[in-house]
Design a protein around this motif. Structure first.
Motif: not given
Length: 218
Positions: A201-206
């Motif tokens: 995933p591009n974002s660690g938050w996602t």
């Protein structure tokens, strides 16, 4: 255009064909390298910006900075042009073994033209590195197969860039061994297989949010 490496037997020689086409000569290579050499200033943009930054801190005018940056970019281009042309000229298109049946000589045919003929015992070993990158489960992209050819010569070696390869590497290795075995040259084949990495995933938050939601559902 790159092709699968293969052995082609003609009336005078047996050729290990690595790239299609014929030598184009140094003049044409120099002319066609002018465009790709434009990437040299882009590749060296960081040191150029560092120079501009320090000139700005030193109080230089914007017009002066632009002139200096332009001169640096021009110098990088002039240095990059012959470098690109040299790499292209040294590209090996094929290796010729003559005579065709039991070779006594070989020569490397480069993009700029053929090298001199050498005794076949100059070639000590041919190393074939076959690499297959297979798709992960659920991946719709096909497997990627490449072959690296390395020629171990007396006093040096020539290692080619990975070539797309869809054939049978063992068959190529056996054919080379039959051709070069009487001359004492060894043929080594190494095959490596790996699985293409699943994209993250591009974002660690996602990613964290998805894990948290899954835990709550349990």
């Amino acid at each position: 255009m790159a092709t699968d490496p293969f052995l082609s037997r003609g009336p005078d020689s047996t050729d290990l064909v690595l790239h299609g086409g014929s030598p184009t000569g140094p003049v044409r290579i120099a002319l066609t390298s002018a465009g790709p050499a434009l990437l040299t200033p882009l590749a060296l943009v960081v040191p150029t910006l560092v120079v501009a930054f320090w000139m700005g801190l030193a109080g230089a005018r914007a017009s002066t900075i632009c002139v200096v940056v332009g001169l640096i970019a021009g110098l990088e281009y002039l240095l990059g042009w012959p470098a690109v042309a040299h790499v292209r000229a040294r590209r090996i298109l094929r290796v010729e073994f003559a005579p065709a049946g039991v070779p006594a000589s070989l020569r490397l045919v480069r993009a700029a033209g053929p090298d001199d003929w050498l005794p076949v015992d100059t070639l000590r070993e041919v190393r074939l590195a076959h690499e297959v990158v297979e798709p992960y489960e659920g991946d719709h992209k096909p497997a990627v197969s490449t072959l690296v050819v390395e020629l171990v010569l007396r006093g040096g070696r020539e290692r080619l860039d990975p070539l797309p390869f869809g054939g049978d590497p063992q068959r190529l290795a056996d054919a080379l061994e039959d051709l070069l075995g009487p001359a004492g040259a060894e043929v080594e084949l190494r095959t490596e297989r790996s699985t293409r990495r699943r994209p993250q995933p591009n974002s660690g938050w996602t990613s964290g949010g998805s894990a948290s939601a899954g835990s709550g559902g349990g």
